[in-house]
Design an enzyme around this catalytic site. Structure first.
Site, PDB file in Angstrom:
ATOM      1  N   HIS A 147     -21.211 -10.685  -6.099  1.00 17.39           N
ATOM      2  CA  HIS A 147     -21.001  -9.408  -5.400  1.00 17.39           C
ATOM      3  C   HIS A 147     -21.742  -9.388  -4.061  1.00 17.39           C
ATOM      4  O   HIS A 147     -22.594  -8.529  -3.797  1.00 17.39           O
ATOM      5  CB  HIS A 147     -21.443  -8.233  -6.258  1.00 17.39           C
ATOM      6  CG  HIS A 147     -20.709  -6.960  -5.939  1.00 17.39           C
ATOM      7  ND1 HIS A 147     -20.334  -6.043  -6.877  1.00 17.39           N
ATOM      8  CD2 HIS A 147     -20.264  -6.457  -4.753  1.00 17.39           C
ATOM      9  CE1 HIS A 147     -19.704  -5.019  -6.310  1.00 17.39           C
ATOM     10  NE2 HIS A 147     -19.651  -5.248  -5.018  1.00 17.39           N
ATOM     11  N   LEU A 148     -21.365 -10.333  -3.202  1.00 18.95           N
ATOM     12  CA  LEU A 148     -22.025 -10.503  -1.901  1.00 18.95           C
ATOM     13  C   LEU A 148     -21.263  -9.858  -0.753  1.00 18.95           C
ATOM     14  O   LEU A 148     -21.627 -10.057   0.407  1.00 18.95           O
ATOM     15  CB  LEU A 148     -22.196 -12.003  -1.600  1.00 18.95           C
ATOM     16  CG  LEU A 148     -23.055 -12.813  -2.565  1.00 18.95           C
ATOM     17  CD1 LEU A 148     -23.108 -14.268  -2.120  1.00 18.95           C
ATOM     18  CD2 LEU A 148     -24.451 -12.238  -2.669  1.00 18.95           C
ATOM     19  N   GLY A 149     -20.216  -9.084  -1.053  1.00 21.93           N
ATOM     20  CA  GLY A 149     -19.363  -8.541   0.011  1.00 21.93           C
ATOM     21  C   GLY A 149     -20.116  -7.837   1.116  1.00 21.93           C
ATOM     22  O   GLY A 149     -19.770  -7.959   2.291  1.00 21.93           O
ATOM     23  N   ALA A 150     -21.158  -7.088   0.760  1.00 19.52           N
ATOM     24  CA  ALA A 150     -21.904  -6.331   1.776  1.00 19.52           C
ATOM     25  C   ALA A 150     -23.231  -6.996   2.133  1.00 19.52           C
ATOM     26  O   ALA A 150     -24.055  -6.407   2.837  1.00 19.52           O
ATOM     27  CB  ALA A 150     -22.175  -4.920   1.270  1.00 19.52           C
ATOM     28  N   CYS A 193     -12.468  -9.478  -3.457  1.00 18.43           N
ATOM     29  CA  CYS A 193     -13.786  -9.047  -2.989  1.00 18.43           C
ATOM     30  C   CYS A 193     -13.873  -7.525  -2.981  1.00 18.43           C
ATOM     31  O   CYS A 193     -14.691  -6.948  -2.263  1.00 18.43           O
ATOM     32  CB  CYS A 193     -14.067  -9.590  -1.583  1.00 18.43           C
ATOM     33  SG  CYS A 193     -14.230 -11.377  -1.494  1.00 18.43           S
ATOM     34  N   GLU A 242     -20.462  -6.297 -14.573  1.00 20.04           N
ATOM     35  CA  GLU A 242     -21.508  -6.823 -13.702  1.00 20.04           C
ATOM     36  C   GLU A 242     -22.862  -6.284 -14.141  1.00 20.04           C
ATOM     37  O   GLU A 242     -22.954  -5.136 -14.579  1.00 20.04           O
ATOM     38  CB  GLU A 242     -21.230  -6.447 -12.242  1.00 20.04           C
ATOM     39  CG  GLU A 242     -19.988  -7.106 -11.673  1.00 20.04           C
ATOM     40  CD  GLU A 242     -19.782  -6.814 -10.185  1.00 20.04           C
ATOM     41  OE1 GLU A 242     -20.638  -6.133  -9.590  1.00 20.04           O
ATOM     42  OE2 GLU A 242     -18.768  -7.271  -9.628  1.00 20.04           O
ATOM     43  N   ASP A 262       0.868  -1.175   0.000  1.00 19.84           N
ATOM     44  CA  ASP A 262       0.000   0.000   0.000  1.00 19.84           C
ATOM     45  C   ASP A 262       0.902   1.221   0.000  1.00 19.84           C
ATOM     46  O   ASP A 262       1.591   1.482   0.986  1.00 19.84           O
ATOM     47  CB  ASP A 262      -0.912   0.006   1.239  1.00 19.84           C
ATOM     48  CG  ASP A 262      -1.958   1.106   1.193  1.00 19.84           C
ATOM     49  OD1 ASP A 262      -1.667   2.174   0.626  1.00 19.84           O
ATOM     50  OD2 ASP A 262      -3.053   0.909   1.738  1.00 19.84           O
TER      51      ASP A 262
END
Length: 530
Positions: A281-284, A232, A263, A173
């Site tokens: 796209h189930l991250g949240a 993710c 998507e 990073d």
């Protein structure tokens, strides 16, 4: 008359009740957002619009929203809102930037387990009445090296969970300081080392020009044989075709993807591979996260509609209406100064100090500080705003401070931002003239007077004859028009700089041509939201 809010996507009944309890009239129509024509018909009667991702707030919708004052997005992404059009219309756009962090981090950990133990394939096989115990030989996480690309809010949560699993963690990073890395329990490395040494890699960065295809075909070739990759974060961070080839060849042992370049993803080179785990796209997507962001957006919208308080706004600073009248140009200047520092600094920032001189020292300097930090952090995350940026800075180990003083010098007031890294210290100062326009007045201690433009070019050189000619000739040869030109120097024959206000952004060729003249120590294009 009580404010009126439309909830056009699925929000919890508890969140809807918050509006009612606060005395706000609310229409809860969770399927309306998908009906564009119906939305256009009714939007004009509402003061507020609460949405998730299904409702598309286009310029056309905003044009029909004659009474709309605020849009609240339950979640962080606002791709479904035309933010420039909302700003032009005077509509505040709020989001809930941190409600999904834990849920997204947990999904990354879950995907790591799933790909390590081949859980989806093993489950499907067992459901089919097979008992293929020897087929599904997995690997342990304990003792393995996890490479984390992006150690911000979500990345740092993943790191803490991985340490609990007794994994060794390294992180890439550019904005992570050594002190912050030590604090969160990882070792900071460059990208090539992370690629070569990681047994698992997980990504937690936004999609920007700098992160797009960070796992390119070239970088995938550098991966440690047998690595497992988890994404993710955002589609577009990985070259999916090159990754599929590496998976088929066995150079990459497995992958887990929750996000895709396009998507909804109905087709991908990764689909159908046994060593790939995919989710839509189930991250949240947990009950807790969805509830948290729904409750948060209802509270924020209610506060604004009833009291004028603004929080988590993407296109308006968190200041009172009275302050905004005076502070508007100064907030814009503060953001420009931060953006200058952010674009000029490639190494990890350790500290930022903001000096307020004269009349500006009597203003809401907390809000001004937040605007500076938002300008700096937007280079790391385009979603950064005055609310989320200070948290991002803290999570990156950046110490932010401020100093106030009575008027000194020729200006009634000015702001000076000083940034410190392990290698250098850099400063830039600015003021607001009587016309309300921000100006840069000093860079690295060299006095200037430069109007701020959307596209600018910054150069440094030893003070000598011919620099203006080189700049003018190079811009002309490349068809770039100079709107304004500012020069400054520390002393005759010593350090000098130029700041060019251009009509258009410069291409890489212009930078190469200027550096090829050997007349400049540095050449850097800059952009500002004017």
């Amino acid at each position: 008359m009580a404010p009126k809010v439309l909830v056009s996507d699925k929000l919890s009944e508890t969140a809807v009740q918050i509006f009612r309890d606060r005395g706000i009239e609310v229409d809860f129509e969770p399927g309306l957002g998908k009906d564009k024509d119906r939305l256009l018909e009714v939007i004009g009667q509402y003061d507020g619009l609460a949405i998730r991702s299904a409702t598309k707030v286009t310029e056309k919708v905003l044009a029909a929203a004659g009474n709309l004052k605020v849009i609240g997005r339950a979640g962080i992404g606002v791709d479904n809102v035309d933010l420039p059009a909302a700003s032009a219309k005077g509509v505040i756009v709020m989001n809930t930037p941190f409600g999904n962090s834990i849920t997204t981090a947990e999904h990354a950990i879950a995907m790591m387990f799933a790909v390590a133990r081949q859980i989806p394939e093993a489950s499907a096989s067992t459901h089919a009445g097979k008992w293929e115990k020897s087929r599904f030989m997995g690997v342990e996480l304990t003792g393995k090296t996890l490479g984390v690309i992006g150690a911000g809010n979500i990345g740092s949560i993943v790191i803490s969970r991985a340490l609990g699993l007794r994994m060794k963690v390294i992180a890439y990073d550019p904005f992570l300081s050594e002190e912050r890395a030590t604090e969160i329990g990882c070792r900071k490395v460059e990208l090539d080392e992370l690629l070569a040494k990681s047994d698992f890699i997980t990504m937690h960065v936004p999609l920007t020009d700098k992160t797009r295809n960070i796992l390119s075909r070239e970088n995938i070739a550098k991966l440690k044989p047998g690595v497992r990759v988890i994404n993710c974060a955002r589609g577009g961070l990985v070259d999916e075709e090159a990754m599929a080839e590496a998976l088929k060849e066995g150079r990459v042992a497995g992958a887990a993807f929750d996000v895709f370049a396009v998507e909804p993803a109905t087709d991908s080179p990764l689909f159908g591979l046994e060593n790939v785990v995919v989710t839509p796209h189930l991250g949240a997507a947990t009950t807790e996260a969805q509830e948290n962001v729904a409750l948060q957006v209802a509270e924020q919208m209610s506060d604004y509609l009833l009291t004028g308080a603004v929080s988590n706004a993407l296109n308006m600073p968190s200041v009172t209406a009275e302050e905004a009248k005076v502070m508007g140009p100064w907030l814009k200047l503060a953001e420009h100064l931060g953006a200058f520092i952010g674009q000029m600094t490639d190494e990890p920032i350790e500290a930022i100090n903001v000096l307020y001189d004269g009349a500006v020292a009597e203003m809401n300097t907390n809000a001004l500080n937040a605007a500076v930090v938002a300008g700096v952090m937007r280079e790391r995350n385009p979603d950064a705003n005055m609310v989320s940026a200070p948290v991002m800075a803290r999570d990156s180990g950046i110490e932010v401070s401020k100093t106030t003083q009575e008027q000194t010098g020729v200006f009634d007031a000015y702001i000076k931002v000083t940034m410190k890294t392990a290698q250098r210290q850099r400063s830039v100062a600015g003021t607001v003239f009587s016309d309300g326009k921000p100006r840069f007045i000093q860079i690295k201690g060299i006095n200037i007077d430069a109007e701020v433009g959307a596209h600018m070019l910054y150069t440094t050189n030893a003070d000598k004859a011919g620099i203006i000619g080189i700049l003018g000739q190079t811009m002309g040869e490349n068809g770039v028009n100079i709107a304004n030109f500012t020069l400054g120097r520390s002393d005759r024959g010593k350090d000098a700089l130029a700041l060019l206000y251009l009509d258009d952004a410069v291409e890489a060729k212009v930078i190469d041509d200027l550096m090829g003249t050997r007349a400049f120590n540095a050449v850097r294009p800059l952009r500002f939201a004017v």
